[in-house]
Design an enzyme around this catalytic site. Structure first.
Site, short mmCIF file in Angstrom:
data_model
loop_
_atom_site.label_atom_id
_atom_site.label_comp_id
_atom_site.label_asym_id
_atom_site.label_seq_id
_atom_site.Cartn_x
_atom_site.Cartn_y
_atom_site.Cartn_z
N LYS A 1 -1.75 -4.19 15.98
CA LYS A 1 -2.26 -2.98 15.30
C LYS A 1 -3.19 -2.21 16.25
CE LYS A 1 -1.77 -1.63 11.65
NZ LYS A 1 -0.74 -0.74 11.04
N THR B 1 7.79 -4.20 15.80
CA THR B 1 7.58 -3.19 14.75
C THR B 1 6.28 -2.42 14.97
OG1 THR B 1 8.95 -4.15 13.02
CG2 THR B 1 7.01 -2.96 12.28
N TYR C 1 -1.44 -10.29 15.02
CA TYR C 1 -1.33 -9.13 14.11
C TYR C 1 -2.31 -8.03 14.51
CZ TYR C 1 -2.42 -6.24 9.99
OH TYR C 1 -2.68 -5.19 9.15
N ARG D 1 -6.63 -21.75 9.40
CA ARG D 1 -5.73 -20.92 10.22
C ARG D 1 -6.24 -20.90 11.66
NH1 ARG D 1 -5.88 -14.96 8.13
NH2 ARG D 1 -3.99 -15.42 6.97
N ILE E 1 0.84 -1.20 0.00
CA ILE E 1 0.00 0.00 0.00
C ILE E 1 0.87 1.26 0.00
CG2 ILE E 1 -1.81 1.27 1.24
CD1 ILE E 1 -2.64 -1.45 2.47
N THR F 1 -6.02 -1.10 10.29
CA THR F 1 -6.79 -2.15 9.62
C THR F 1 -8.16 -2.35 10.28
OG1 THR F 1 -6.85 -4.55 9.33
CG2 THR F 1 -5.47 -3.75 11.09
N ASP F 2 -9.10 -2.90 9.53
CA ASP F 2 -10.41 -3.22 10.12
C ASP F 2 -10.32 -4.43 11.05
OD1 ASP F 2 -10.02 -5.20 8.20
OD2 ASP F 2 -12.02 -5.03 7.30
N GLU F 3 -9.18 -5.15 11.00
CA GLU F 3 -9.07 -6.37 11.81
C GLU F 3 -9.06 -6.08 13.30
OE1 GLU F 3 -6.38 -9.36 10.29
OE2 GLU F 3 -6.48 -8.51 8.28
N TYR G 1 21.26 2.08 -4.74
CA TYR G 1 21.50 3.08 -3.73
C TYR G 1 22.92 3.04 -3.18
CZ TYR G 1 16.58 4.33 -3.77
OH TYR G 1 15.34 4.78 -4.16
N THR H 1 12.23 -4.87 4.85
CA THR H 1 12.09 -6.26 5.29
C THR H 1 11.76 -7.08 4.05
OG1 THR H 1 9.70 -6.16 5.59
CG2 THR H 1 11.06 -5.43 7.45
N SER I 1 2.67 -7.23 8.49
CA SER I 1 1.27 -7.18 8.07
C SER I 1 0.62 -8.53 7.79
CB SER I 1 1.16 -6.31 6.81
OG SER I 1 1.77 -6.97 5.72
N1 NAD Z 1 -2.79 -5.06 3.05
C1 NAD Z 1 -3.99 -4.78 3.51
O1 NAD Z 1 -4.98 -5.32 3.01
C2 NAD Z 1 -4.18 -3.77 4.62
C3 NAD Z 1 -5.47 -3.39 4.95
C4 NAD Z 1 -5.67 -2.41 5.94
C5 NAD Z 1 -4.57 -1.84 6.57
N2 NAD Z 1 -3.32 -2.25 6.24
C6 NAD Z 1 -2.19 -1.58 6.92
O2 NAD Z 1 -1.52 -0.79 5.95
C7 NAD Z 1 -0.12 -0.77 6.20
C8 NAD Z 1 0.63 -1.26 5.00
O3 NAD Z 1 0.21 -2.59 4.69
P1 NAD Z 1 0.84 -3.39 3.46
O4 NAD Z 1 -0.11 -4.44 3.08
O5 NAD Z 1 1.29 -2.42 2.44
O6 NAD Z 1 2.10 -4.06 4.17
P2 NAD Z 1 3.41 -4.66 3.53
O7 NAD Z 1 3.79 -5.79 4.42
O8 NAD Z 1 3.26 -4.89 2.08
O9 NAD Z 1 4.49 -3.48 3.69
C9 NAD Z 1 4.99 -3.09 4.93
C10 NAD Z 1 6.22 -2.23 4.68
O10 NAD Z 1 6.73 -1.82 5.96
C11 NAD Z 1 8.12 -2.04 5.98
N3 NAD Z 1 8.52 -2.33 7.36
C12 NAD Z 1 8.22 -3.44 8.08
N4 NAD Z 1 8.80 -3.36 9.30
C13 NAD Z 1 9.46 -2.19 9.34
C14 NAD Z 1 10.23 -1.56 10.32
N5 NAD Z 1 10.47 -2.12 11.52
N6 NAD Z 1 10.76 -0.34 10.05
C15 NAD Z 1 10.55 0.26 8.84
N7 NAD Z 1 9.84 -0.32 7.86
C16 NAD Z 1 9.30 -1.53 8.11
C17 NAD Z 1 8.38 -3.21 5.06
O11 NAD Z 1 9.71 -3.25 4.57
C18 NAD Z 1 7.35 -2.95 3.96
O12 NAD Z 1 7.89 -2.12 2.95
C19 NAD Z 1 0.09 -1.63 7.45
O13 NAD Z 1 0.16 -0.78 8.56
C20 NAD Z 1 -1.16 -2.50 7.52
O14 NAD Z 1 -1.45 -2.86 8.84
C21 NAD Z 1 -3.09 -3.20 5.28
#
Ligand code: NAD
Length: 349
Positions: free
Chosen positions: A161, A102, A157, A288, A14, A132-134, A348, A38, A87
């Site tokens: 959150k 984290t 998780y 799960r 996202i 998240t809605d979770e 980089y 990560t 996530s």
């Molecule tokens: N994917 C979904 O459907 C969804 C829905 C609602 C909310 N969210 C929330 O949106 C956010 C992004 O979700 P996503 O699906 O893009 O996650 P993702 O796992 O694809 O990306 C997470 C990013 O955070 C970085 N990261 C992880 N730990 C870190 C740390 N300690 N320091 C710095 N960077 C770190 C990772 O390298 C990665 O680039 C999250 O907070 C998640 O809870 C996700």
């Protein structure tokens, strides 16, 4: 530069869409993507904007308070959009502590860094926390999650959150920090790491590999196209009221098994396979642990108060998504082979 916005987790699914939208739409803003890279962080997601003059990347872990302070100072950060997180629910079941480190500890570090940098003018800067809605738990008897629904997280998780959401609100109440929180339903679309249901199925259907479905596939999720979530974040960032929470969703509920069948049907057509070929790959696996039955979000508040609503119907969004994965074979190959992790070193250093 009118604003210098720190977007955490910008190399993730996202976050990469949010970074791209902000870099392209707001050339006068400085956009600083802070990400630890990560396994879920992939800088190849940001090729479209990596050379933009208003884009900066900082490889920093939000668990590192000192490095965070340096980034705030170096870039004179004016606002934060916080997406960095662990996530994946399955990973949280096997390693809950990584999620505490984290999602909870890291978020509090970030709040502290912002509080220190903005001392004396906390009301002039925004800390936007993406959640998240979770956190609301599981719906068993119909209905929808509202912004007022009590928190009832059921997985490590969602518990992590939920804790981070509480800390953000506590900083608003205690230190009068200007904050906003949004809670979104499941996202789908380009750049999604193929450990999650939709990209995993697309990748496995393409390669004629089994399609693991938990239990009987009866779990229901509300799905939103990721670019619509990025648009919603833009809307909340610019128009959201301080201290408020906004639910973001697609009014688009699907049982997991129906999503998998839809993907099979569409991909048989797109790949010129005989109808029914891919469905044979469906493999039901042990459910799960503690699997939430249904999530469904009521996003009327953001629609009525801020005028945001999803732009895409699911049928259209899922077509765009499948086509993206089929065209971007290199992205998928790099992710599945692990080669994407070399990108940072190559570009980089
Ligand atoms: N994917 C979904 O459907 C969804 C829905 C609602 C909310 N969210 C929330 O949106 C956010 C992004 O979700 P996503 O699906 O893009 O996650 P993702 O796992 O694809 O990306 C997470 C990013 O955070 C970085 N990261 C992880 N730990 C870190 C740390 N300690 N320091 C710095 N960077 C770190 C990772 O390298 C990665 O680039 C999250 O907070 C998640 O809870 C996700």
């Amino acid at each position: 530069m009118s604003k210098s916005i720190l977007i955490t987790g910008g190399a993730g699914f996202i976050g990469s869409h949010v970074v791209q939208l902000f870099v392209e739409k707001y050339p006068s803003y400085k956009i600083v993507n802070l990400d630890a890279l990560t396994y879920a962080g992939n800088l190849e997601n940001l090729k479209a904007v990596e050379n933009a003059s208003n884009y900066y990347f900082e490889k920093v872990d939000i668990q590192d308070a000192l490095e965070l302070e340096k980034v705030f100072e170096k870039h004179a950060i004016t606002d934060v959009i916080h997406l960095a997180a662990e996530s994946h629910v399955d990973r949280s079941i096997s390693d809950p502590l990584a999620f505490v480190k984290t999602n909870v500890f890291g978020t509090v570090n970030l709040l502290n860094a912002a509080k220190k940098a903005w001392e004396g003018e906390l009301d002039q800067h925004l800390f936007y926390h993406v959640s998240t809605d979770e956190v609301y738990g599981s719906l068993h008897d119909g209905g929808f999650f509202l912004e007022t629904t009590p928190y009832d997280p059921q997985s490590p998780y969602s518990a992590s959150k939920a804790a981070s959401d509480h800390f953000v609100r506590a900083y608003a109440n205690t230190y009068k920090m200007k904050t906003v929180v949004s809670n979104c339903s499941n996202n789908y679309g380009p750049n999604h790491f193929p450990e999650k249901l939709i990209p995993l199925c697309i990748n496995n259907i393409k390669n004629m590999k089994p399609l693991p479905v938990y239990g009987k596939g009866e779990n229901v999720r509300d799905w939103l196209f990721v670019k619509d979530h990025a648009r919603a974040i833009d809307t909340v960032f610019h128009q959201g009221k301080a201290g408020e929470t906004y639910n973001i969703g697609g009014f688009n509920e699907w049982k997991n098994i129906d999503i998998v069948r839809l993907l099979c049907k569409k991909m048989d057509e797109k790949l010129g396979r005989e109808e029914g070929t891919s469905e044979k790959l469906i493999t039901f696996v042990k459910d799960r642990a503690g699997h939430d039955l249904r999530y469904a979000i009521d996003s009327s508040k953001i629609k009525n108060e801020l005028g945001w609503e999803p732009s895409l119907q699911f049928d259209e969004g899922i077509d765009i998504t499948i086509d993206w994965y089929l065209v971007n074979e290199e992205w998928l190959d790099h992710v599945t082979s692990g080669a994407y992790q070399d990108y940072y070193q190559q570009h980089y250093h």
